[in-house]
Structures are given as structure tokens and as C-alpha cells.
Design an enzyme around this catalytic site. Structure first.
Site, PDB file in Angstrom:
ATOM      1  N   PRO A 186      61.705  51.824 -50.376  1.00  0.00           N
ATOM      2  CA  PRO A 186      63.056  52.300 -50.690  1.00  0.00           C
ATOM      3  C   PRO A 186      63.268  52.439 -52.198  1.00  0.00           C
ATOM      4  O   PRO A 186      63.893  51.605 -52.852  1.00  0.00           O
ATOM      5  CB  PRO A 186      63.970  51.231 -50.070  1.00  0.00           C
ATOM      6  CG  PRO A 186      63.138  49.993 -50.068  1.00  0.00           C
ATOM      7  CD  PRO A 186      61.719  50.442 -49.828  1.00  0.00           C
ATOM      8  N   SER A 241      65.006  54.353 -54.225  1.00  0.00           N
ATOM      9  CA  SER A 241      66.326  54.435 -54.846  1.00  0.00           C
ATOM     10  C   SER A 241      67.040  53.084 -54.833  1.00  0.00           C
ATOM     11  O   SER A 241      67.784  52.755 -55.765  1.00  0.00           O
ATOM     12  CB  SER A 241      67.186  55.497 -54.149  1.00  0.00           C
ATOM     13  OG  SER A 241      67.594  55.087 -52.864  1.00  0.00           O
ATOM     14  N   ASP A 242      66.841  52.294 -53.792  1.00  0.00           N
ATOM     15  CA  ASP A 242      67.449  50.961 -53.747  1.00  0.00           C
ATOM     16  C   ASP A 242      66.969  50.107 -54.915  1.00  0.00           C
ATOM     17  O   ASP A 242      67.766  49.518 -55.658  1.00  0.00           O
ATOM     18  CB  ASP A 242      67.099  50.265 -52.432  1.00  0.00           C
ATOM     19  CG  ASP A 242      68.001  50.684 -51.281  1.00  0.00           C
ATOM     20  OD1 ASP A 242      69.186  50.929 -51.533  1.00  0.00           O
ATOM     21  OD2 ASP A 242      67.518  50.760 -50.153  1.00  0.00           O
ATOM     22  N   TYR A 243      65.668  50.009 -55.063  1.00  0.00           N
ATOM     23  CA  TYR A 243      65.119  49.160 -56.110  1.00  0.00           C
ATOM     24  C   TYR A 243      65.383  49.727 -57.500  1.00  0.00           C
ATOM     25  O   TYR A 243      65.747  48.998 -58.429  1.00  0.00           O
ATOM     26  CB  TYR A 243      63.619  48.964 -55.887  1.00  0.00           C
ATOM     27  CG  TYR A 243      63.312  48.054 -54.721  1.00  0.00           C
ATOM     28  CD1 TYR A 243      63.643  46.705 -54.754  1.00  0.00           C
ATOM     29  CD2 TYR A 243      62.705  48.547 -53.570  1.00  0.00           C
ATOM     30  CE1 TYR A 243      63.377  45.877 -53.681  1.00  0.00           C
ATOM     31  CE2 TYR A 243      62.431  47.722 -52.492  1.00  0.00           C
ATOM     32  CZ  TYR A 243      62.769  46.381 -52.552  1.00  0.00           C
ATOM     33  OH  TYR A 243      62.508  45.554 -51.490  1.00  0.00           O
ATOM     34  N   GLY A 255      68.927  49.188 -58.486  1.00  0.00           N
ATOM     35  CA  GLY A 255      69.118  47.785 -58.848  1.00  0.00           C
ATOM     36  C   GLY A 255      68.663  47.488 -60.254  1.00  0.00           C
ATOM     37  O   GLY A 255      69.315  46.736 -61.003  1.00  0.00           O
TER      38      GLY A 255
END
Length: 393
Positions: free
Chosen positions: A160, A162-164, A167
Site C-alpha cells: 500500500p 500511498s498509505d505508507y 504517513g
């Protein structure tokens, strides 16, 4: 620095986790009934009682305390506001408008707070209320379109991204606002609007500029490049893949030596970077034929001996067995309270060259509720019992 992590799954918790691995105290706010949804993500191992336990949670939940609060209740919202008043940072990734409905949005919290608000499309805009996940973000930002083989379908990145990535961007922005608040003396925090597709869009290199000036729509190139050669993951005789990057003139000359093919430099198709770009399929195929006759270790050895950038494509077993990873301390042992010692990737980055200490294991749901609420909000055991009986905590 105290961080309230009220996120779920990946992006906001990862932002808080980075801050925690750099020294912040992180308190995770979870629903009393369900907890963070990551607790239900596989793969699973089994604890001593035979219950399934998420290894995903073991990694992404580490380094924080767990406090359960029902944020849908007025009493829970009051508890959160009180905790926020003695904290520095809030990280959240609910759908835009959720905190406003719960009366705990930044406008109703201490102005000293820095709030990282992470969402798919941002806090405002025509798509801001759309529901979705990392898959949607990388597709919307154009990365999925560029991933995969030229003659194959668009391919979702395996992680994932874009999630990481969001963040990481959000954690950096948090430190920037804290610097303004504290070092520059403004005394106020701020709100960060961090949206998943935006972090991916920011790393899309020249894609937008080329469309703007050249009307060029970038396409998939697989493991190769349309702008230079040789560059690919070349298959070895023993069925492995070896990444070789020899696009610069000096490096290509070294690769010809490593391959025992100095005559290639006299071939006009191979003589210059421009010629190799125009004849990239022939160039890459020539290197592929050489690689196919050697085992991966031999390819790597020859390239290294001649100063050619090279690396065998690793799987996790290779990573774990590599001496460099061991010497650098890139894998640490975390003492998980449910399953005991488990090896995980170590915190990153490091200061003064020393690996940081291993973080505390991912907490059990609500493990620190009484400790945090009694120490930070001075709640008595009687008050805690009443809140628990009312399903507020």
C-alpha cells in the site's frame, strides 16, 4: 512529545509510529469493541491459547499504548478532548467530516495541537467524501497505469504505497509545525491535510511536465526504461533474477569487460548512450543472453569485480540471511505481549549511525486504558469503573 493515534489500518497509525520510533510517546485510541481493524488483517499466527493473532498488527501496532474510548458517545468525546489538551499531536484518517460530527475536530481542540488529517482525496473538493483505499489512490494518481509490462494490464503495486508514503509526508509536516510552534515561538499548532493520492502524485517525476509541454502520456515500460539501456532484471541460469544498471557510458564499458564482450563498443548500436537508447531492445537482449548462461551469484560477482551496479532480486529469506542486513541492524526482535519475541524490520532512520532500540510490542486492546486515564486525567478507580460499566471505555 505526546501523540494521539486515532487512526485505523495504515496511513495515520504509520505517521504516529514514525514519530514514536523517533522518541514520541504514542497513545492509540481504539474502539472498545473492535479496536483497530489492522488487528483483523492476516497473515495470522497462533498464540499460546490457540487463538489467531495478526502478524500485520504485531508490526504496525508496535511502539504505542492502547486506550479504548467510545468516540461516538459524548462522554468519550469529552475524554478525548481532555487527552488532547495534554498532548501535542493528533493523527487521524477518518472520512472527512467524521470528527466534526463527533465534536472533536481541530476547531474544538487545543490550538497548540498539530493535527495530521489523512484521507483519500483530502478534506475538501468534489471527491473528498468518496470512500476508498490505497488501491484507489495509486490508480487515481497515475501510478497503477505505469506499473506492469507494456503488453500487460495495469498492475497494483504489491504494497500500500500511498498509505505508507502519506504517513511519511505527514510525519515530516508534523515536525515542521512543531518547530514553528516551539522553536519559533508561535505557540499554535496547525492542521495538515494529507491525502493519499497526493503523496503518489508528488513522486511521479516528469510525468505531468511531459504531458504539459510535450503532450506525452507516459506508458508502462516494465523493468526496462525507454530512455536508457541496458537496464532490466535479467534471468540467470539458475532461475533467479539479477538487476543490472549500466546506462552510463563508463559503466557500460565496464559491463562489456565483465561480460568478456569488448567488441560491443565498436558496434554503432552500442557505442553511445543515445545509440543504446535507440537500440534498447537489442542491447537488453544481448545482456540477457549473457546472464542466462551464468548463475546469479556468478553474474553478481563479475559485475562487482568490474564496478557495475548489480544486485540479485531478493525475497524475504534472502533479506533475512544477508550479512549486510545483519551488520546494519535492519532487523530487530520485538517482544510481542501475545506471541513473545518476533523478528521484524527495525525502526528507520537512525541517528549518529546507531540503530535505534527495538520498539515495545503491539499492545493488547485497551491494555493501557487505566494507566493513561489515571495518570494524565487523574481519574480514580471508581470513575474508571463507572466509565467501563457504561461502555465508554
Amino acid at each position: 512529545m505526546r501523540v494521539l493515534d486515532m487512526g485505523t489500518r495504515v496511513a495515520a497509525p504509520f505517521c504516529a509510529g514514525i514519530l514514536g520510533e523517533q522518541g514520541a510517546e504514542v497513545i492509540k485510541i481504539e474502539d472498545p469493541d473492535r479496536g483497530d481493524k489492522t488487528r483483523l488483517n492476516g497473515p495470522f499466527t497462533v498464540d499460546d491459547d490457540g487463538n489467531a493473532y495478526s502478524l500485520y498488527w504485531s508490526v504496525e501496532g508496535r511502539g504505542r499504548k492502547s486506550v479504548t474510548i467510545n468516540l461516538r458517545s459524548p462522554e468519550g468525546q469529552d475524554l478525548f478532548r481532555r487527552l488532547a489538551s495534554v498532548s501535542d499531536v493528533v493523527c487521524e484518517n477518518f472520512r472527512p467530516g467524521t470528527l466534526e460530527r463527533w465534536n472533536i475536530d481541530p476547531s474544538q481542540l487545543d490550538p497548540r495541537l498539530v493535527t495530521a488529517r489523512i484521507s483519500l482525496y483530502g478534506q475538501q473538493g468534489p471527491k473528498s467524501l468518496y470512500n476508498g483505499f490505497d488501491h484507489n489512490a495509486v490508480a487515481f494518481a497515475g501510478l497503477t497505469h505505469l506499473t506492469g509490462q507494456p503488453d500487460g494490464p495495469p498492475t497494483r503495486p504489491a504494497l500500500p504505497v500511498s498509505d505508507y508514503l502519506t504517513g511519511v509526508f505527514a510525519a515530516q509536516a508534523v515536525t515542521s509545525l512543531l518547530y514553528e510552534r516551539d522553536a519559533k515561538g508561535t505557540g499554535t499548532g496547525g492542521v495538515i491535510d494529507a491525502y493519499l493520492y497526493g503523496s503518489v502524485l508528488r513522486i511521479m517525476e516528469w510525468t505531468i511536465a511531459a504531458y504539459d509541454r510535450l503532450d506525452s502520456v507516459r506508458q508502462r515500460t516494465g523493468n526496462r526504461s525507454n530512455n536508457a539501456a541496458p537496464l532490466d532484471n535479467f534471468q540467470s541460469r539458475d532461475g533467479r533474477y539479477v538487476c543490472i544498471v549500466a546506462v552510463r557510458q563508463a559503466v557500460f564499458e565496464l559491463l562489456c569487460e565483465a561480460m568478456g564482450r569488448p567488441e560491443l563498443l565498436a558496434d554503432e548500436r552500442f557505442a553511445t548512450p543515445k545509440a543504446r537508447r535507440l537500440n534498447r531492445d537489442v542491447v537488453n537482449q544481448t545482456v540477457a543472453e549473457w546472464a542466462s548462461g551464468l548463475d546469479a551469484a556468478a553474474i553478481e560477482e563479475r559485475c562487482l569485480a568490474h564496478g557495475v551496479p548489480v544486485g540479485v532480486v531478493y525475497d524475504v529469506s534472502d533479506v533475512m540471511a544477508d550479512d549486510h542486513v545483519r551488520v546494519r541492524g535492519d532487523v530487530c526482535t520485538v517482544d510481542d505481549p501475545v506471541i513473545g519475541p518476533v523478528r521484524q524490520q527495525a525502526p528507520y532512520l537512525r541517528f549518529d549511525g546507531d540503530p535505534p532500540p527495538a520498539p515495545a510490542g503491539a499492545p493488547r486492546l485497551g491494555e493501557h486504558t487505566d494507566e493513561v486515564l489515571s495518570s494524565l486525567l487523574s481519574l480514580s478507580s471508581t470513575e474508571l469503573a463507572a466509565l467501563r460499566a457504561a461502555s465508554i471505555i
